[in-house]
Design a protein around this motif. Structure first.
Motif, PDB file in Angstrom:
ATOM      1  N   GLN A  38       0.841  -1.123   0.085  1.00  0.00           N
ATOM      2  CA  GLN A  38       0.039  -0.067  -0.016  1.00  0.00           C
ATOM      3  C   GLN A  38       0.946   1.084  -0.055  1.00  0.00           C
ATOM      4  OE1 GLN A  38      -2.611   0.449   3.402  1.00  0.00           O
ATOM      5  NE2 GLN A  38      -3.246   2.476   2.741  1.00  0.00           N
ATOM      6  N   ILE A  39       0.514   1.986  -0.669  1.00  0.00           N
ATOM      7  CA  ILE A  39       1.308   3.450  -0.900  1.00  0.00           C
ATOM      8  C   ILE A  39       0.371   4.474  -0.526  1.00  0.00           C
ATOM      9  CG2 ILE A  39       2.511   4.939  -2.568  1.00  0.00           C
ATOM     10  CD1 ILE A  39       3.640   2.566  -4.139  1.00  0.00           C
ATOM     11  N   SER A  40       0.795   5.493   0.382  1.00  0.00           N
ATOM     12  CA  SER A  40      -0.040   6.518   0.886  1.00  0.00           C
ATOM     13  C   SER A  40       0.719   7.634   0.465  1.00  0.00           C
ATOM     14  CB  SER A  40      -0.345   6.554   2.101  1.00  0.00           C
ATOM     15  OG  SER A  40      -1.344   5.614   2.573  1.00  0.00           O
ATOM     16  N   SER A  41       0.500   8.871  -0.405  1.00  0.00           N
ATOM     17  CA  SER A  41       1.030  10.080  -0.741  1.00  0.00           C
ATOM     18  C   SER A  41       0.610  11.047  -0.240  1.00  0.00           C
ATOM     19  CB  SER A  41       0.980   9.847  -2.387  1.00  0.00           C
ATOM     20  OG  SER A  41       1.575  11.262  -2.873  1.00  0.00           O
ATOM     21  N   SER A  42       1.114  12.415  -0.087  1.00  0.00           N
ATOM     22  CA  SER A  42       0.826  13.137   0.336  1.00  0.00           C
ATOM     23  C   SER A  42       0.063  14.190  -0.710  1.00  0.00           C
ATOM     24  CB  SER A  42       1.788  14.321   0.698  1.00  0.00           C
ATOM     25  OG  SER A  42       2.959  14.455  -0.029  1.00  0.00           O
ATOM     26  N   SER A  43       0.178  13.844  -2.099  1.00  0.00           N
ATOM     27  CA  SER A  43      -0.309  14.183  -3.417  1.00  0.00           C
ATOM     28  C   SER A  43      -0.689  13.333  -4.369  1.00  0.00           C
ATOM     29  CB  SER A  43       0.646  15.503  -3.887  1.00  0.00           C
ATOM     30  OG  SER A  43       1.755  14.727  -4.477  1.00  0.00           O
ATOM     31  N   LYS A  44      -1.312  13.594  -5.511  1.00  0.00           N
ATOM     32  CA  LYS A  44      -1.975  12.554  -6.321  1.00  0.00           C
ATOM     33  C   LYS A  44      -0.745  11.756  -6.855  1.00  0.00           C
ATOM     34  CE  LYS A  44      -4.150  12.567 -10.626  1.00  0.00           C
ATOM     35  NZ  LYS A  44      -5.156  13.483 -11.736  1.00  0.00           N
ATOM     36  N   ILE A  45      -0.810  10.527  -6.829  1.00  0.00           N
ATOM     37  CA  ILE A  45       0.123   9.682  -7.586  1.00  0.00           C
ATOM     38  C   ILE A  45      -0.235   9.868  -9.006  1.00  0.00           C
ATOM     39  CG2 ILE A  45       0.553   7.297  -7.909  1.00  0.00           C
ATOM     40  CD1 ILE A  45      -0.146   6.782  -4.960  1.00  0.00           C
ATOM     41  N   GLU A  46       0.855  10.226  -9.931  1.00  0.00           N
ATOM     42  CA  GLU A  46       0.848  10.124 -11.433  1.00  0.00           C
ATOM     43  C   GLU A  46       1.350   9.060 -12.105  1.00  0.00           C
ATOM     44  OE1 GLU A  46       2.923  13.773 -12.218  1.00  0.00           O
ATOM     45  OE2 GLU A  46       0.943  14.906 -11.889  1.00  0.00           O
ATOM     46  N   ARG A  47       2.300   8.347 -11.525  1.00  0.00           N
ATOM     47  CA  ARG A  47       2.840   7.045 -12.069  1.00  0.00           C
ATOM     48  C   ARG A  47       3.142   6.177 -11.331  1.00  0.00           C
ATOM     49  NH1 ARG A  47       8.470   6.114 -14.716  1.00  0.00           N
ATOM     50  NH2 ARG A  47       7.824   4.672 -16.319  1.00  0.00           N
ATOM     51  N   SER A  63      -9.120  10.728  -5.731  1.00  0.00           N
ATOM     52  CA  SER A  63      -8.120  11.719  -5.343  1.00  0.00           C
ATOM     53  C   SER A  63      -6.379  10.939  -5.664  1.00  0.00           C
ATOM     54  CB  SER A  63      -7.925  11.938  -3.889  1.00  0.00           C
ATOM     55  OG  SER A  63      -7.719  10.592  -2.961  1.00  0.00           O
ATOM     56  N   ARG A  64      -6.519   9.617  -5.891  1.00  0.00           N
ATOM     57  CA  ARG A  64      -5.543   8.855  -6.190  1.00  0.00           C
ATOM     58  C   ARG A  64      -4.219   9.007  -5.432  1.00  0.00           C
ATOM     59  NH1 ARG A  64      -5.164   6.926 -11.982  1.00  0.00           N
ATOM     60  NH2 ARG A  64      -3.121   7.201 -11.690  1.00  0.00           N
ATOM     61  N   ILE A  65      -4.587   9.400  -4.212  1.00  0.00           N
ATOM     62  CA  ILE A  65      -3.299   9.475  -2.918  1.00  0.00           C
ATOM     63  C   ILE A  65      -2.912   8.179  -2.378  1.00  0.00           C
ATOM     64  CG2 ILE A  65      -3.477  12.157  -2.669  1.00  0.00           C
ATOM     65  CD1 ILE A  65      -5.050  11.152   0.065  1.00  0.00           C
ATOM     66  N   ASP A  66      -3.947   7.058  -2.367  1.00  0.00           N
ATOM     67  CA  ASP A  66      -3.766   5.961  -1.766  1.00  0.00           C
ATOM     68  C   ASP A  66      -3.724   4.757  -2.589  1.00  0.00           C
ATOM     69  OD1 ASP A  66      -3.396   6.542   1.184  1.00  0.00           O
ATOM     70  OD2 ASP A  66      -5.503   7.273   0.853  1.00  0.00           O
ATOM     71  N   ALA A  67      -2.732   4.118  -3.048  1.00  0.00           N
ATOM     72  CA  ALA A  67      -2.923   2.983  -3.776  1.00  0.00           C
ATOM     73  C   ALA A  67      -2.561   1.621  -3.411  1.00  0.00           C
ATOM     74  CB  ALA A  67      -1.819   3.268  -5.058  1.00  0.00           C
ATOM     75  N   SER A  90       4.633  11.149  -7.804  1.00  0.00           N
ATOM     76  CA  SER A  90       3.538  11.933  -7.356  1.00  0.00           C
ATOM     77  C   SER A  90       3.644  13.185  -7.730  1.00  0.00           C
ATOM     78  CB  SER A  90       3.603  11.929  -5.783  1.00  0.00           C
ATOM     79  OG  SER A  90       4.513  12.867  -5.374  1.00  0.00           O
ATOM     80  N   GLN A  91       2.646  13.885  -7.787  1.00  0.00           N
ATOM     81  CA  GLN A  91       2.445  15.279  -8.552  1.00  0.00           C
ATOM     82  C   GLN A  91       3.159  16.192  -7.709  1.00  0.00           C
ATOM     83  OE1 GLN A  91      -1.511  17.205  -7.849  1.00  0.00           O
ATOM     84  NE2 GLN A  91      -1.667  17.336 -10.105  1.00  0.00           N
ATOM     85  N   GLU A  92       3.312  16.114  -6.361  1.00  0.00           N
ATOM     86  CA  GLU A  92       4.034  17.140  -5.707  1.00  0.00           C
ATOM     87  C   GLU A  92       5.662  16.967  -5.808  1.00  0.00           C
ATOM     88  OE1 GLU A  92       4.734  16.972  -0.982  1.00  0.00           O
ATOM     89  OE2 GLU A  92       2.727  18.188  -1.289  1.00  0.00           O
ATOM     90  N   ILE A  93       6.164  15.930  -6.156  1.00  0.00           N
ATOM     91  CA  ILE A  93       7.449  15.625  -6.444  1.00  0.00           C
ATOM     92  C   ILE A  93       8.207  16.991  -7.432  1.00  0.00           C
ATOM     93  CG2 ILE A  93       7.617  14.191  -8.170  1.00  0.00           C
ATOM     94  CD1 ILE A  93       9.754  12.660  -6.358  1.00  0.00           C
ATOM     95  N   ASN A  94       7.333  17.078  -8.429  1.00  0.00           N
ATOM     96  CA  ASN A  94       7.964  17.905  -9.367  1.00  0.00           C
ATOM     97  C   ASN A  94       7.501  19.500  -9.149  1.00  0.00           C
ATOM     98  OD1 ASN A  94       8.620  15.842 -11.152  1.00  0.00           O
ATOM     99  ND2 ASN A  94       6.583  15.333 -11.793  1.00  0.00           N
TER     100      ASN A  94
END
Length: 112
Positions: A38-47, A63-67, A90-94
């Motif tokens: 399980q991956i939980s991100s602070s922003s939308k997971i793009e890839r 929201s695509r923040i939990d996969a 994630s969206q935030e990384i860029n």
């Protein structure tokens, strides 16, 4: 030099024999492997992909923040001779960001 090449060849042959033996064991065994994460991100997971294994990705909501990730066919007696690799962005990384700290009359900045 010839002796060194023969030694490297023998090492490779032994390695191939071991791999064949281990592979035969796993193919005849009555169990299967599965990997779930399980991956939980602070922003939308793009890839979210795996270049090494076929995976199935399910997002908790739009929201695509939990996969949730698992092998696509876990019952296929997969032999893990390669590492399981996940590539994630994630969206935030860029997004450019800055961290600033002030101590008396001095500043420290980190920009990424």
């Amino acid at each position: 030099m010839v002796r060194k090449l023969m030694t490297e060849k023998k090492i490779q042959e032994r390695s191939d024999d071991l791999l064949e033996c281990i592979s035969g064991y796993y193919q005849s065994a009555k169990f299967s492997w599965n990997i779930t994460l399980q991956i939980s991100s602070s922003s939308k997971i793009e890839r979210l992909v795996s270049p090494t294994h076929n995976i199935k990705v399910d997002f908790l909501d739009d929201s695509r923040i939990d996969a949730f990730v698992e092998l696509e066919n876990p019952g296929d007696n997969v032999f893990f001779k390669d590492d399981f690799v996940i590539l994630y962005r994630s969206q935030e990384i860029n997004r450019p960001s800055i961290l600033m700290q002030k101590l008396n009359d001095e500043y420290a900045l980190m920009i990424s």
